[in-house]
Design a protein around this motif. Structure first.
Motif: not given
Length: 405
Positions: A48-54, A64-82
């Motif tokens: 779980l190295d990637a989970v632990g690389a927060y 926000n969380i119990e029993n934390m072991i790390g974080a899930a990383q979701i790709p983030m982008g932007v649309a716009g500007p609008v």
């Protein structure tokens, strides 16, 4: 954090001296998360190295969380500007979106560029209020009628009890519903810049105690599912929950033809036959193409409660041909958003709100959450416009193929 501290926590859990959820009581949050993650890795035989690389201190997620072991990383982008012409926001905005669905950002971005070419979209919050609806038991319908009358006569007392629990929330109304010997009271609150579910729950508990003390009714459940939270419900589509918000735009005919490679007539027909007739035949509560995509992506990027995408994407899309081009609107009936509390306090989600210029409490209170709702609505409008045009021009599959999705 030291290896000795981590090893000691692991040993104590193995020996039964500590339980999994107690680690933060004996070490800092990052050490606790590391020890817990290594225990899971060992027991499950995984890495779980990637989970632990927060990238933030674990104690920032305590609420926000119990029993934390790390974080899930979701790709983030932007649309716009609008360009958004809202009641609470005015001007160009980049729309932060976190998703794993390829082509989504590209599609919404195309919609944003077309909206901007038309001078921007208009957006307004038309109704707001977070609801909680406890269910009470009475002996018979006569007692139910008596309870309803008592509520109508004593709304000020209920308001005083509810508002004593919060410095920000305001009880705006209480609506009774009778089903046999069950009476539901749907409390609606102005929760300002907070999404407000916890605020409404705590306030309603105090009001319910007032009801029990003064009537023969017995509280059965603080939530009777008439609220309705995190479930598809017609009452939210009709009465609203959170923010009811609409965004619309008129796209000139030449822009539709040159930028979207279709016609106003084709887009309007696709919307009627797909979003309206098709949805009606399916018995859908939502009459739209893919509003949930944008709502989910912007919720994740700004720290909203992801489960509330269920009602947040309850939307109707309209499209009609006008003399000056194509009119398109999206009306979201129950968009539950906030800019304070909950996941908005997490570092990356806070940055998403800062990107929109709506982080924290607004001036006046509630204006930042209104602005966020308007931005989400414009993002949904951009997504609907782009997808309807892709269907109208028969380019949907080729667009996915060209992006390798």
């Amino acid at each position: 954090m030291t290896e000795d501290n981590v090893d000691d926590l692991i040993r104590r859990v193995r020996d039964g001296d500590l339980r999994f959820h107690e680690l933060e009581e004996h070490a800092d949050a990052d050490t606790a998360a590391t020890a817990r993650r290594r225990l899971v890795e060992s027991d499950a035989g995984v890495d779980l190295d990637a989970v632990g690389a927060y990238g933030f201190p674990a104690d920032r997620a305590d609420a926000n969380i119990e029993n934390m072991i790390g974080a899930a990383q979701i790709p983030m982008g932007v649309a716009g500007p609008v360009t958004v012409h809202g009641g609470a926001v005015e001007g160009e905005r980049y729309l932060p979106m976190a998703t794993t669905e390829g082509a989504l950002l590209a599609s919404v971005n195309r919609g944003c560029s077309v909206i901007d070419a038309a001078g921007g979209a208009t957006a307004r919050v038309t109704k707001s209020g977070m609801t909680r609806a406890p269910v009470f038991r009475v002996d018979d319908v006569a007692e139910a009628e008596a309870l309803v009358e008592w509520v109508r006569d004593n709304e000020d007392a209920l308001r005083e009890a509810a508002e004593a629990t919060t410095s920000h929330g305001e009880l705006t109304d209480v609506t009774p519903y009778v089903v046999g010997d069950s009476v539901f009271l749907r409390f609606r609150y102005d929760t300002k810049d907070a999404m407000g579910m916890n605020m409404a729950t705590i306030a309603t508990r105090a009001a319910a105690e007032e009801v029990e003390a003064a009537t023969t009714a017995s509280l059965i459940a603080l939530s009777g599912n008439l609220c309705t939270d995190k479930k598809p419900a017609a009452i939210n589509a009709v009465e609203g929950r959170g923010r009811s918000v609409t965004a619309d735009v008129v796209i000139p005919r030449d822009t539709v033809e040159e930028r979207l490679h279709t016609t106003p007539e084709a887009v309007a027909e696709v919307n009627t036959r797909k979003n309206l007739v098709g949805s009606a035949k399916a018995g859908s509560l939502g009459f739209n193409a893919h509003v949930a995509n944008v709502v989910a992506a912007m919720f994740l990027a700004t720290g909203q409660d992801a489960a509330q995408v269920v009602e947040g994407s309850n939307a109707i899309t309209t499209a009609e041909v006008r003399e000056d081009g194509l009119y398109v609107s999206v009306s979201l009936a129950s968009l539950e958003v906030g800019t304070v509390g909950g996941g908005t306090k997490l570092p990356t989600q806070g940055e998403g709100l800062e990107l929109l210029g709506v982080a924290g409490g607004g001036d006046p209170p509630g204006s930042n959450a209104d602005a966020l709702a308007e931005c989400v609505a414009v993002g949904a409008l951009a997504g609907e416009l782009s997808l309807l045009a892709a269907l109208g021009s028969r380019h949907l599959s080729s667009a996915h193929e060209s992006l390798g999705r």
